[in-house]
Design a protein around this motif. Structure first.
Motif, mmCIF file in Angstrom:
data_model
loop_
_atom_site.group_PDB
_atom_site.id
_atom_site.type_symbol
_atom_site.label_atom_id
_atom_site.label_comp_id
_atom_site.label_asym_id
_atom_site.label_seq_id
_atom_site.Cartn_x
_atom_site.Cartn_y
_atom_site.Cartn_z
ATOM 1 N N VAL A 49 -18.381 4.949 3.331
ATOM 2 C CA VAL A 49 -17.537 4.796 2.140
ATOM 3 C C VAL A 49 -17.863 3.474 1.444
ATOM 4 N N VAL A 50 -17.991 2.391 2.248
ATOM 5 C CA VAL A 50 -18.333 1.083 1.672
ATOM 6 C C VAL A 50 -19.684 1.190 0.964
ATOM 7 N N ILE A 65 -12.581 8.561 11.922
ATOM 8 C CA ILE A 65 -12.584 8.246 10.494
ATOM 9 C C ILE A 65 -13.048 6.809 10.248
ATOM 10 N N GLU A 66 -12.704 5.942 11.194
ATOM 11 C CA GLU A 66 -13.117 4.531 11.094
ATOM 12 C C GLU A 66 -14.647 4.429 11.011
ATOM 13 N N SER A 67 -15.330 5.328 11.737
ATOM 14 C CA SER A 67 -16.795 5.278 11.743
ATOM 15 C C SER A 67 -17.382 5.700 10.382
ATOM 16 N N PHE A 68 -16.521 6.240 9.509
ATOM 17 C CA PHE A 68 -16.976 6.638 8.176
ATOM 18 C C PHE A 68 -16.920 5.468 7.195
ATOM 19 N N ARG A 69 -16.278 4.377 7.647
ATOM 20 C CA ARG A 69 -16.061 3.246 6.737
ATOM 21 C C ARG A 69 -17.379 2.745 6.118
ATOM 22 N N LYS A 70 -18.408 2.610 6.979
ATOM 23 C CA LYS A 70 -19.704 2.129 6.509
ATOM 24 C C LYS A 70 -20.235 2.985 5.360
ATOM 25 N N ASN A 122 -9.105 17.647 8.054
ATOM 26 C CA ASN A 122 -10.334 16.849 8.160
ATOM 27 C C ASN A 122 -11.583 17.739 8.256
ATOM 28 N N LYS A 178 -8.363 9.209 14.016
ATOM 29 C CA LYS A 178 -8.371 7.928 13.282
ATOM 30 C C LYS A 178 -9.569 7.067 13.684
ATOM 31 N N ASP A 179 -9.919 7.066 14.974
ATOM 32 C CA ASP A 179 -11.117 6.337 15.429
ATOM 33 C C ASP A 179 -12.360 6.908 14.744
ATOM 34 N N GLN A 183 0.822 -1.214 0.000
ATOM 35 C CA GLN A 183 0.000 0.000 0.000
ATOM 36 C C GLN A 183 0.854 1.261 0.000
#
Ligand SMILES: N[C@@H](CCC(=O)N[C@@H](CS)C(=O)NCC(=O)O)C(=O)O
Length: 207
Positions: free
Chosen positions: A106-107, A99-104, A164, A96-97, A50
Motif C-alpha cells: 500500500v505504501v 493485512i499488516e504484511s500488505f502495508r509495504k 477479505n 490483522k497480522d 481516526q
C-alpha cells in the motif's frame, strides 16, 4: 431505543464488518459515510483522530475490531461459548497480522514506487504472506467440517475472512478455481440470506 451511528468513509475498509453485523441482526443504525471535508471537521473531536467511530446514544467508541467484536457479542455472532469466542478472535487477529504484511504494498502504491519494485514487493512479500494465510484458513476449515470457521454457525470471523477473500480475488492474489475448500467457504458465507441481501442493497462501496 438505543441509537447507533457508525461513521466512516464510503469504503468497506474498517467498517464493513460492523455494517454487515447490523444488517444480519436486523438492528437499525445510521450508516453515516463521510467525505474528506467532514472528516477534517470531525477529526479534532475523535478519540484517536481516526474513523470508524460508533456512536451509542451520542457516546463515541473507536477502534474497528473492538466495535465489530462488541456488535458480534451483542447480536450473537461471537461464538457459542468462550472457546469458540477465543478461536474467532484468533482468526481475526491472524487476519490483522496478514493485512499488516500488505502495508509495504500500500505504501508503495501511495508513494509511487517503480513498477519493478512493486513487482518485487508483490512477488517476494505479498505472495508468500497470502500462501501462509490461506494454508492457515484451509487447515481450520478442513478440521471444522461445518463449512464455517468456528463451530457450526456463522460468526464475525467468517464475515471478516469472506470480505477479505473478496478483496484478494479483486487484487488478483487469489483464484478460487484453485482453492476448493476456500471457494466453498466463500460461496457459503456470501449466500447467507441476510448477508446476500446486504451485499445486493449496500451503496456502491470502494475497496
Ligand atoms: N486501529 C484503527 C485504525 C483506524 C484508521 O486507520 N482509520 C483511518 C481510515 S481507514 C483514518 O481515520 N485515517 C485518517 C487519519 O488518520 O487522519 C481501527 O482499526 O479503527
Amino acid at each position: 431505543m438505543v441509537h447507533y451511528k457508525l461513521v466512516y468513509f464510503n469504503a468497506r475498509g474498517l467498517a464493513e464488518i460492523s455494517r454487515q453485523l447490523f444488517h444480519l441482526a436486523g438492528v437499525e443504525y445510521e450508516d453515516h459515510r463521510i467525505e474528506d471535508q467532514e472528516f477534517a471537521e470531525l477529526k479534532p473531536n475523535l478519540p484517536t483522530g481516526q474513523v470508524p467511530i460508533l456512536y451509542i446514544d451520542n457516546v463515541q467508541f473507536s477502534q474497528s475490531t473492538a466495535i465489530a467484536r462488541y456488535l458480534a457479542r451483542k447480536f450473537g455472532f461471537a461464538g457459542k461459548n468462550t472457546e469458540e469466542e477465543l478461536l474467532a478472535d484468533a482468526i481475526v487477529d491472524t487476519f490483522k497480522d496478514f493485512i499488516e504484511s500488505f502495508r509495504k504494498f500500500v505504501v508503495g502504491v501511495l508513494t509511487g514506487e517503480s513498477e519493478e519494485n512493486m513487482k518485487k514487493i508483490r512477488e517476494e512479500v505479498m505472495r508468500p504472506a497470502v500462501k501462509t494465510y490461506l494454508t492457515y484458513l484451509n487447515k481450520i476449515l478442513e478440521n471444522n467440517k461445518s463449512g464455517y470457521l468456528v463451530g457450526n454457525e456463522l460468526t464475525w470471523a467468517d464475515l471478516v475472512v469472506a470480505d477479505n477473500l473478496t478483496t484478494l480475488i479483486t487484487a488478483e492474489f487469489l483464484d478460487l478455481k484453485n482453492e476448493k475448500t476456500l471457494g466453498e467457504f466463500h460461496r457459503k458465507i456470501l449466500e447467507t440470506e441476510k448477508l446476500k441481501e446486504w451485499l445486493e442493497k449496500r451503496p456502491v462501496t470502494r475497496f
